[in-house]
Design a protein around this motif. Structure first.
Motif, PDB file in Angstrom:
ATOM      1  N   ARG A 188       0.759  -1.322   0.084  1.00  0.00           N
ATOM      2  CA  ARG A 188      -0.076   0.115   0.227  1.00  0.00           C
ATOM      3  C   ARG A 188       0.878   1.137  -0.155  1.00  0.00           C
ATOM      4  O   ARG A 188       1.622   1.297   0.947  1.00  0.00           O
ATOM      5  N   ALA A 190       1.479   5.500  -1.347  1.00  0.00           N
ATOM      6  CA  ALA A 190       0.909   6.679  -1.823  1.00  0.00           C
ATOM      7  C   ALA A 190       1.932   7.799  -2.325  1.00  0.00           C
ATOM      8  O   ALA A 190       3.000   7.640  -1.804  1.00  0.00           O
ATOM      9  N   ASP A 191       1.545   8.629  -3.003  1.00  0.00           N
ATOM     10  CA  ASP A 191       2.554   9.768  -3.540  1.00  0.00           C
ATOM     11  C   ASP A 191       2.296  10.810  -2.405  1.00  0.00           C
ATOM     12  O   ASP A 191       1.171  11.457  -2.224  1.00  0.00           O
ATOM     13  N   GLY A 220      -3.334   6.410  -3.832  1.00  0.00           N
ATOM     14  CA  GLY A 220      -3.615   7.918  -3.852  1.00  0.00           C
ATOM     15  C   GLY A 220      -2.670   8.726  -3.734  1.00  0.00           C
ATOM     16  O   GLY A 220      -1.447   8.140  -3.607  1.00  0.00           O
ATOM     17  N   THR A 221      -2.832  10.206  -3.707  1.00  0.00           N
ATOM     18  CA  THR A 221      -2.030  10.943  -3.784  1.00  0.00           C
ATOM     19  C   THR A 221      -2.219  12.059  -2.779  1.00  0.00           C
ATOM     20  O   THR A 221      -3.232  12.521  -2.632  1.00  0.00           O
ATOM     21  N   SER A 222      -1.289  12.836  -2.255  1.00  0.00           N
ATOM     22  CA  SER A 222      -1.371  13.774  -1.173  1.00  0.00           C
ATOM     23  C   SER A 222      -1.713  15.129  -2.269  1.00  0.00           C
ATOM     24  O   SER A 222      -2.499  15.920  -1.404  1.00  0.00           O
ATOM     25  N   ILE A 235      -4.714  11.746  -0.088  1.00  0.00           N
ATOM     26  CA  ILE A 235      -4.521  11.261   1.167  1.00  0.00           C
ATOM     27  C   ILE A 235      -3.529  12.058   1.994  1.00  0.00           C
ATOM     28  O   ILE A 235      -3.010  12.907   1.442  1.00  0.00           O
ATOM     29  N   SER A 357       1.950   0.949   5.301  1.00  0.00           N
ATOM     30  CA  SER A 357       1.671   1.765   4.325  1.00  0.00           C
ATOM     31  C   SER A 357       2.728   2.716   4.142  1.00  0.00           C
ATOM     32  O   SER A 357       3.594   2.932   5.078  1.00  0.00           O
ATOM     33  N   GLY A 359       4.162   6.551   2.549  1.00  0.00           N
ATOM     34  CA  GLY A 359       3.884   7.839   1.801  1.00  0.00           C
ATOM     35  C   GLY A 359       5.145   8.197   1.176  1.00  0.00           C
ATOM     36  O   GLY A 359       6.293   8.527   1.779  1.00  0.00           O
TER      37      GLY A 359
END
Length: 430
Positions: A188, A190-191, A220-222, A235, A357, A359
Protein backbone atom coordinates in the motif's frame (compact mmCIF):
# COMPACT_ATOMS: atom_id res chain seq x y z
CA UNK A 1 0.08 12.55 -21.80
CA UNK A 2 2.19 15.73 -21.86
CA UNK A 3 5.57 15.60 -23.61
CA UNK A 4 7.44 17.29 -20.78
CA UNK A 5 10.77 17.65 -22.59
CA UNK A 6 9.13 19.39 -25.56
CA UNK A 7 7.16 21.63 -23.24
CA UNK A 8 10.36 22.69 -21.50
CA UNK A 9 12.20 23.29 -24.76
CA UNK A 10 9.47 25.17 -26.61
CA UNK A 11 8.31 27.46 -23.86
CA UNK A 12 10.95 27.46 -21.18
CA UNK A 13 8.00 26.89 -18.81
CA UNK A 14 6.47 30.32 -19.46
CA UNK A 15 3.03 28.84 -20.13
CA UNK A 16 3.27 26.76 -16.97
CA UNK A 17 2.83 28.62 -13.69
CA UNK A 18 4.47 26.54 -11.00
CA UNK A 19 1.39 26.58 -8.77
CA UNK A 20 -1.80 26.66 -10.77
CA UNK A 21 -4.49 26.23 -8.13
CA UNK A 22 -5.12 26.76 -4.40
CA UNK A 23 -5.68 23.00 -4.18
CA UNK A 24 -2.30 22.29 -5.78
CA UNK A 25 -1.30 21.45 -2.21
CA UNK A 26 -1.25 18.51 0.17
CA UNK A 27 -4.52 17.17 1.52
CA UNK A 28 -3.33 17.28 5.13
CA UNK A 29 -2.95 21.04 4.79
CA UNK A 30 -6.66 21.44 4.07
CA UNK A 31 -7.65 19.07 6.89
CA UNK A 32 -5.44 20.95 9.35
CA UNK A 33 -6.63 24.30 8.03
CA UNK A 34 -10.23 23.43 8.83
CA UNK A 35 -9.25 22.33 12.36
CA UNK A 36 -7.28 25.55 12.88
CA UNK A 37 -10.12 27.62 11.41
CA UNK A 38 -12.39 26.08 14.04
CA UNK A 39 -10.07 26.14 17.04
CA UNK A 40 -7.46 28.89 16.56
CA UNK A 41 -8.63 31.35 13.90
CA UNK A 42 -7.10 34.41 15.63
CA UNK A 43 -3.64 33.00 16.31
CA UNK A 44 -0.88 34.90 14.48
CA UNK A 45 1.81 32.66 13.03
CA UNK A 46 5.05 33.27 11.14
CA UNK A 47 6.34 30.78 8.59
CA UNK A 48 9.88 30.90 7.24
CA UNK A 49 11.80 29.17 4.47
CA UNK A 50 14.76 27.10 5.68
CA UNK A 51 17.31 25.66 3.25
CA UNK A 52 19.06 22.84 5.12
CA UNK A 53 21.36 22.22 2.14
CA UNK A 54 23.57 25.31 2.25
CA UNK A 55 25.60 24.04 -0.70
CA UNK A 56 22.65 24.90 -2.96
CA UNK A 57 22.87 28.73 -3.37
CA UNK A 58 19.24 29.50 -4.21
CA UNK A 59 19.75 33.25 -4.57
CA UNK A 60 22.53 32.72 -7.11
CA UNK A 61 20.50 30.21 -9.12
CA UNK A 62 17.07 31.87 -9.03
CA UNK A 63 16.31 35.36 -10.33
CA UNK A 64 14.52 37.42 -7.68
CA UNK A 65 12.13 38.94 -10.22
CA UNK A 66 11.12 35.50 -11.47
CA UNK A 67 10.59 34.31 -7.90
CA UNK A 68 8.40 37.31 -7.10
CA UNK A 69 6.42 36.75 -10.30
CA UNK A 70 5.58 33.18 -9.24
CA UNK A 71 4.72 34.20 -5.66
CA UNK A 72 2.52 37.05 -6.89
CA UNK A 73 0.73 34.64 -9.20
CA UNK A 74 -0.09 32.42 -6.23
CA UNK A 75 -1.60 35.43 -4.44
CA UNK A 76 -3.92 35.95 -7.41
CA UNK A 77 -5.41 32.46 -7.15
CA UNK A 78 -8.83 31.68 -5.72
CA UNK A 79 -10.84 28.51 -5.48
CA UNK A 80 -12.50 27.60 -8.77
CA UNK A 81 -16.10 26.43 -8.95
CA UNK A 82 -15.18 22.88 -9.91
CA UNK A 83 -12.64 22.69 -7.10
CA UNK A 84 -15.19 23.92 -4.58
CA UNK A 85 -17.71 21.36 -5.82
CA UNK A 86 -15.10 18.61 -5.45
CA UNK A 87 -14.30 19.63 -1.87
CA UNK A 88 -17.94 20.09 -0.86
CA UNK A 89 -19.32 16.97 -2.50
CA UNK A 90 -16.58 14.37 -2.69
CA UNK A 91 -16.14 11.50 -0.25
CA UNK A 92 -12.83 11.58 1.62
CA UNK A 93 -11.77 8.68 3.84
CA UNK A 94 -15.30 7.33 3.57
CA UNK A 95 -16.89 10.55 4.81
CA UNK A 96 -19.07 12.90 2.78
CA UNK A 97 -18.94 16.62 3.52
CA UNK A 98 -15.53 16.38 5.16
CA UNK A 99 -15.32 20.14 4.87
CA UNK A 100 -18.00 22.15 6.67
CA UNK A 101 -20.08 24.82 4.91
CA UNK A 102 -18.59 27.48 7.22
CA UNK A 103 -15.04 26.51 6.28
CA UNK A 104 -15.86 26.30 2.58
CA UNK A 105 -17.52 29.74 2.61
CA UNK A 106 -14.31 31.15 4.08
CA UNK A 107 -12.00 29.20 1.76
CA UNK A 108 -13.90 30.22 -1.38
CA UNK A 109 -13.18 33.88 -0.60
CA UNK A 110 -9.55 33.40 0.42
CA UNK A 111 -6.53 35.04 -1.20
CA UNK A 112 -3.18 34.16 0.33
CA UNK A 113 -1.68 37.01 2.41
CA UNK A 114 1.44 39.04 1.59
CA UNK A 115 4.95 37.66 1.78
CA UNK A 116 8.34 39.19 2.66
CA UNK A 117 11.35 38.35 0.50
CA UNK A 118 14.97 39.41 0.99
CA UNK A 119 18.27 38.16 -0.33
CA UNK A 120 20.80 37.17 2.35
CA UNK A 121 24.08 36.31 0.69
CA UNK A 122 23.50 33.28 -1.52
CA UNK A 123 20.14 32.43 0.04
CA UNK A 124 16.66 33.93 0.12
CA UNK A 125 14.85 34.85 3.31
CA UNK A 126 11.16 34.24 2.61
CA UNK A 127 8.62 34.74 5.41
CA UNK A 128 4.85 34.81 5.79
CA UNK A 129 3.05 36.28 8.78
CA UNK A 130 -0.63 36.58 9.60
CA UNK A 131 -3.67 34.62 10.81
CA UNK A 132 -2.76 30.96 11.15
CA UNK A 133 -5.45 29.54 8.80
CA UNK A 134 -4.29 31.86 5.99
CA UNK A 135 -0.53 31.82 6.41
CA UNK A 136 -0.25 28.03 6.77
CA UNK A 137 -1.45 27.59 3.20
CA UNK A 138 1.74 29.23 1.89
CA UNK A 139 3.97 26.33 2.98
CA UNK A 140 3.48 23.84 0.16
CA UNK A 141 3.28 26.29 -2.77
CA UNK A 142 6.32 28.21 -1.50
CA UNK A 143 8.38 25.01 -1.41
CA UNK A 144 7.12 23.93 -4.83
CA UNK A 145 8.09 27.30 -6.32
CA UNK A 146 11.65 27.29 -4.98
CA UNK A 147 12.26 23.66 -5.93
CA UNK A 148 10.98 24.11 -9.47
CA UNK A 149 12.70 27.44 -10.12
CA UNK A 150 16.00 25.84 -9.16
CA UNK A 151 15.24 23.05 -11.65
CA UNK A 152 14.30 25.52 -14.37
CA UNK A 153 17.59 27.33 -13.89
CA UNK A 154 19.42 24.10 -14.71
CA UNK A 155 17.11 23.05 -17.56
CA UNK A 156 17.44 26.43 -19.22
CA UNK A 157 21.05 25.60 -20.06
CA UNK A 158 20.16 22.32 -21.81
CA UNK A 159 19.54 21.79 -25.49
CA UNK A 160 16.56 20.04 -27.06
CA UNK A 161 17.96 16.51 -27.33
CA UNK A 162 19.62 16.79 -23.92
CA UNK A 163 16.18 17.43 -22.47
CA UNK A 164 14.64 14.49 -24.33
CA UNK A 165 17.33 12.16 -23.04
CA UNK A 166 17.14 13.59 -19.51
CA UNK A 167 13.42 12.91 -19.18
CA UNK A 168 13.68 9.52 -20.90
CA UNK A 169 16.29 8.49 -18.34
CA UNK A 170 14.25 9.86 -15.44
CA UNK A 171 11.15 8.00 -16.65
CA UNK A 172 13.12 4.78 -17.01
CA UNK A 173 14.59 5.24 -13.53
CA UNK A 174 11.17 5.62 -11.95
CA UNK A 175 9.63 2.77 -13.95
CA UNK A 176 12.40 0.43 -12.83
CA UNK A 177 11.55 1.30 -9.22
CA UNK A 178 7.89 0.57 -9.90
CA UNK A 179 8.79 -2.81 -11.41
CA UNK A 180 10.70 -3.68 -8.23
CA UNK A 181 7.78 -2.65 -6.02
CA UNK A 182 4.97 -4.28 -7.98
CA UNK A 183 5.96 -7.80 -6.84
CA UNK A 184 5.37 -6.96 -3.15
CA UNK A 185 2.26 -8.74 -1.95
CA UNK A 186 -0.10 -6.48 -0.03
CA UNK A 187 1.80 -3.27 -0.82
CA UNK A 188 0.00 0.00 0.00
CA UNK A 189 1.74 3.15 -1.20
CA UNK A 190 0.77 6.78 -1.86
CA UNK A 191 2.42 9.80 -3.46
CA UNK A 192 3.60 12.30 -0.81
CA UNK A 193 5.88 14.24 -3.15
CA UNK A 194 4.27 17.65 -3.71
CA UNK A 195 6.51 19.82 -1.53
CA UNK A 196 9.84 18.93 -3.17
CA UNK A 197 8.74 17.84 -6.61
CA UNK A 198 10.71 18.48 -9.79
CA UNK A 199 7.64 20.14 -11.31
CA UNK A 200 3.87 19.86 -11.37
CA UNK A 201 3.98 18.14 -14.78
CA UNK A 202 6.54 15.64 -13.53
CA UNK A 203 4.55 14.84 -10.38
CA UNK A 204 1.46 14.31 -12.52
CA UNK A 205 3.45 11.95 -14.78
CA UNK A 206 4.80 10.06 -11.77
CA UNK A 207 1.28 9.60 -10.39
CA UNK A 208 0.06 8.27 -13.74
CA UNK A 209 3.01 5.86 -13.86
CA UNK A 210 2.26 4.64 -10.33
CA UNK A 211 -1.40 4.20 -11.19
CA UNK A 212 -0.65 2.05 -14.24
CA UNK A 213 2.34 0.22 -12.83
CA UNK A 214 1.05 -0.64 -9.35
CA UNK A 215 -2.71 -0.83 -9.80
CA UNK A 216 -4.58 -1.22 -6.51
CA UNK A 217 -1.33 -1.07 -4.54
CA UNK A 218 -1.20 2.64 -5.37
CA UNK A 219 -3.77 4.07 -2.99
CA UNK A 220 -3.70 7.77 -3.91
CA UNK A 221 -1.85 11.06 -3.81
CA UNK A 222 -1.45 13.82 -1.26
CA UNK A 223 -1.83 16.41 -4.05
CA UNK A 224 -5.44 17.57 -4.10
CA UNK A 225 -5.42 18.95 -7.64
CA UNK A 226 -3.96 15.76 -9.09
CA UNK A 227 -6.35 13.66 -6.99
CA UNK A 228 -9.27 15.64 -8.40
CA UNK A 229 -8.03 15.58 -12.02
CA UNK A 230 -7.06 11.88 -12.00
CA UNK A 231 -10.03 10.65 -9.89
CA UNK A 232 -7.79 9.32 -7.13
CA UNK A 233 -8.01 9.26 -3.36
CA UNK A 234 -6.63 12.36 -1.63
CA UNK A 235 -4.31 11.09 1.10
CA UNK A 236 -3.12 12.84 4.27
CA UNK A 237 -3.80 13.40 7.97
CA UNK A 238 -1.86 15.89 10.13
CA UNK A 239 1.66 17.26 10.50
CA UNK A 240 4.21 18.65 12.99
CA UNK A 241 2.87 22.16 12.51
CA UNK A 242 -0.04 21.51 14.89
CA UNK A 243 1.93 20.46 18.01
CA UNK A 244 4.63 23.04 17.28
CA UNK A 245 2.16 25.93 17.38
CA UNK A 246 0.07 24.52 20.25
CA UNK A 247 3.29 24.11 22.26
CA UNK A 248 4.42 27.67 21.51
CA UNK A 249 1.10 28.95 22.84
CA UNK A 250 1.49 27.08 26.15
CA UNK A 251 1.87 29.43 29.13
CA UNK A 252 3.60 27.02 31.53
CA UNK A 253 5.80 23.93 31.41
CA UNK A 254 2.81 21.82 32.45
CA UNK A 255 0.74 23.21 29.59
CA UNK A 256 3.68 22.62 27.26
CA UNK A 257 3.83 18.95 28.28
CA UNK A 258 0.09 18.61 27.53
CA UNK A 259 0.18 20.44 24.19
CA UNK A 260 0.86 17.46 21.87
CA UNK A 261 -2.11 15.64 23.38
CA UNK A 262 -4.35 18.72 23.24
CA UNK A 263 -3.75 18.74 19.48
CA UNK A 264 -4.94 15.17 19.12
CA UNK A 265 -7.89 15.72 21.45
CA UNK A 266 -9.11 18.43 19.07
CA UNK A 267 -8.42 16.12 16.11
CA UNK A 268 -10.32 13.29 17.83
CA UNK A 269 -13.43 15.48 17.95
CA UNK A 270 -13.36 16.02 14.17
CA UNK A 271 -12.13 12.79 12.62
CA UNK A 272 -12.34 9.02 12.87
CA UNK A 273 -11.06 5.89 11.13
CA UNK A 274 -7.93 6.24 9.01
CA UNK A 275 -7.66 9.94 9.82
CA UNK A 276 -6.82 9.07 13.42
CA UNK A 277 -3.10 8.69 12.82
CA UNK A 278 -0.60 9.67 15.51
CA UNK A 279 2.50 11.64 14.49
CA UNK A 280 4.54 11.14 17.68
CA UNK A 281 8.03 12.43 16.91
CA UNK A 282 7.70 16.22 17.21
CA UNK A 283 9.17 16.12 20.74
CA UNK A 284 10.47 12.56 20.77
CA UNK A 285 8.51 9.38 20.09
CA UNK A 286 9.55 7.47 23.23
CA UNK A 287 8.40 10.17 25.64
CA UNK A 288 5.25 10.89 23.67
CA UNK A 289 4.10 7.26 23.77
CA UNK A 290 5.14 6.73 27.40
CA UNK A 291 2.97 9.63 28.58
CA UNK A 292 0.13 9.27 26.06
CA UNK A 293 -3.44 9.00 27.40
CA UNK A 294 -5.04 5.56 27.09
CA UNK A 295 -7.58 6.68 24.47
CA UNK A 296 -4.78 7.30 21.93
CA UNK A 297 -3.95 3.59 21.87
CA UNK A 298 -7.34 3.07 20.26
CA UNK A 299 -6.43 5.25 17.29
CA UNK A 300 -5.95 3.60 13.90
CA UNK A 301 -2.19 3.97 13.54
CA UNK A 302 1.09 5.90 13.63
CA UNK A 303 3.15 7.77 11.03
CA UNK A 304 6.94 7.41 11.32
CA UNK A 305 8.67 10.49 9.91
CA UNK A 306 12.11 10.76 11.50
CA UNK A 307 14.81 8.72 13.19
CA UNK A 308 15.43 5.04 12.45
CA UNK A 309 12.19 3.73 10.88
CA UNK A 310 12.85 0.17 12.06
CA UNK A 311 13.24 1.30 15.67
CA UNK A 312 10.17 3.52 15.31
CA UNK A 313 7.97 0.68 14.10
CA UNK A 314 9.25 -1.71 16.78
CA UNK A 315 8.54 0.95 19.42
CA UNK A 316 4.99 1.38 18.13
CA UNK A 317 4.35 -2.36 18.10
CA UNK A 318 5.58 -2.75 21.71
CA UNK A 319 3.45 0.23 22.79
CA UNK A 320 0.29 -1.24 21.31
CA UNK A 321 1.02 -4.62 22.89
CA UNK A 322 1.61 -3.00 26.30
CA UNK A 323 -1.73 -1.19 25.96
CA UNK A 324 -3.62 -4.38 25.10
CA UNK A 325 -4.01 -3.55 21.41
CA UNK A 326 -3.34 -5.96 18.54
CA UNK A 327 -0.56 -4.47 16.35
CA UNK A 328 -1.75 -6.59 13.42
CA UNK A 329 -4.87 -4.43 13.29
CA UNK A 330 -2.93 -1.16 13.48
CA UNK A 331 -1.51 0.91 10.63
CA UNK A 332 2.13 2.04 10.44
CA UNK A 333 2.80 4.68 7.78
CA UNK A 334 6.44 5.21 6.81
CA UNK A 335 7.14 8.60 5.21
CA UNK A 336 10.76 9.66 5.78
CA UNK A 337 13.48 9.48 3.13
CA UNK A 338 11.91 6.57 1.28
CA UNK A 339 13.14 4.96 -1.90
CA UNK A 340 12.45 1.58 -3.48
CA UNK A 341 15.06 -0.40 -1.55
CA UNK A 342 13.98 0.91 1.84
CA UNK A 343 10.29 0.41 0.99
CA UNK A 344 10.96 -3.21 0.04
CA UNK A 345 12.96 -3.85 3.22
CA UNK A 346 10.42 -2.23 5.56
CA UNK A 347 7.52 -3.98 3.86
CA UNK A 348 9.26 -7.35 4.15
CA UNK A 349 10.13 -6.86 7.82
CA UNK A 350 6.80 -5.59 9.13
CA UNK A 351 4.10 -7.08 6.90
CA UNK A 352 2.01 -9.47 8.95
CA UNK A 353 3.14 -7.88 12.19
CA UNK A 354 1.18 -4.71 11.47
CA UNK A 355 -0.62 -3.05 8.55
CA UNK A 356 2.09 -1.30 6.57
CA UNK A 357 1.69 1.71 4.30
CA UNK A 358 4.09 4.15 2.65
CA UNK A 359 3.98 7.84 1.81
CA UNK A 360 6.64 8.13 -0.91
CA UNK A 361 7.91 11.68 -1.28
CA UNK A 362 10.88 13.36 -2.89
CA UNK A 363 12.54 10.30 -4.40
CA UNK A 364 9.30 9.54 -6.22
CA UNK A 365 8.67 13.01 -7.64
CA UNK A 366 12.20 14.42 -7.88
CA UNK A 367 14.80 11.71 -8.35
CA UNK A 368 17.05 13.20 -11.03
CA UNK A 369 20.17 12.14 -9.16
CA UNK A 370 23.03 11.41 -11.54
CA UNK A 371 21.12 12.58 -14.61
CA UNK A 372 22.47 16.13 -15.06
CA UNK A 373 26.03 17.48 -15.22
CA UNK A 374 27.53 18.04 -11.76
CA UNK A 375 24.37 16.42 -10.36
CA UNK A 376 22.75 19.85 -10.62
CA UNK A 377 19.21 18.45 -10.46
CA UNK A 378 19.68 16.31 -7.34
CA UNK A 379 16.98 17.02 -4.73
CA UNK A 380 17.93 18.98 -1.64
CA UNK A 381 16.46 19.54 1.82
CA UNK A 382 14.22 22.61 1.81
CA UNK A 383 11.49 23.22 4.39
CA UNK A 384 9.01 25.97 5.24
CA UNK A 385 8.11 25.85 8.91
CA UNK A 386 6.11 27.74 11.49
CA UNK A 387 8.80 29.60 13.43
CA UNK A 388 6.64 31.70 15.77
CA UNK A 389 3.10 31.82 17.17
CA UNK A 390 1.72 34.98 18.80
CA UNK A 391 5.31 36.22 18.98
CA UNK A 392 6.68 33.12 20.72
CA UNK A 393 9.25 30.88 18.99
CA UNK A 394 8.29 27.39 17.95
CA UNK A 395 10.45 24.33 18.54
CA UNK A 396 10.75 20.95 16.87
CA UNK A 397 12.97 18.28 18.39
CA UNK A 398 12.22 15.28 16.15
CA UNK A 399 13.69 11.79 16.61
CA UNK A 400 16.63 13.00 14.53
CA UNK A 401 18.60 15.90 16.11
CA UNK A 402 19.60 17.06 12.62
CA UNK A 403 15.96 18.00 12.04
CA UNK A 404 15.65 19.97 15.29
CA UNK A 405 14.76 23.65 14.97
CA UNK A 406 14.23 26.59 17.30
CA UNK A 407 16.30 28.88 19.59
CA UNK A 408 18.94 26.98 21.57
CA UNK A 409 17.54 27.96 24.97
CA UNK A 410 14.05 26.86 23.96
CA UNK A 411 15.35 23.59 22.54
CA UNK A 412 17.01 22.94 25.91
CA UNK A 413 13.77 23.77 27.74
CA UNK A 414 11.70 21.48 25.52
CA UNK A 415 14.20 18.64 25.97
CA UNK A 416 13.83 19.05 29.73
CA UNK A 417 10.04 19.21 29.70
CA UNK A 418 9.69 16.24 27.35
CA UNK A 419 12.57 14.33 28.99
CA UNK A 420 14.46 13.83 25.73
CA UNK A 421 17.81 12.17 26.28
CA UNK A 422 20.59 11.34 23.85
CA UNK A 423 19.48 10.94 20.24
CA UNK A 424 21.17 9.27 17.29
CA UNK A 425 21.78 11.62 14.36
CA UNK A 426 20.58 10.26 11.00
CA UNK A 427 21.55 11.75 7.65
CA UNK A 428 18.75 13.93 6.26
CA UNK A 429 18.35 12.63 2.72
CA UNK A 430 15.71 15.15 1.63
Amino acid sequence: MVDIATRVWNHKWKIDPIVRSLIDTDFYKLLMCQSIFRNHPETTVTFSLINRTKSVPLAKLIDEGELREQLDHIRSLSLRRGESTWMRGNTFYGKRQMFTPEFMDWFENLRLPAYELERRGDQYELTFEGPWPEVMLWEIPALAVLMELRGRAVLREMRRFELQVLYARAMTKLWEKIERLRVLEGLRIADFGTRRRHSFLWQDWAVQAMTEGLGEAFIGTSNCLIAKNRDLEAIGTNAHELPMVYAALAETDAALARAPYDVLADWHEEHEGNLRIILPDTYGTDGFLENAPDWLAGWTGIRIDSGDPYDGAETAIRWWEDRGEDPRQKLVIFSDGLDAEKIIDLHTRFSGRTRVSFGWGTLLTNDFRGLAPDDALAPFSLVCKAVAANGRPTVKLSDNPRKAMGPKDEIARYKRVFDVGAQEAVEVVV
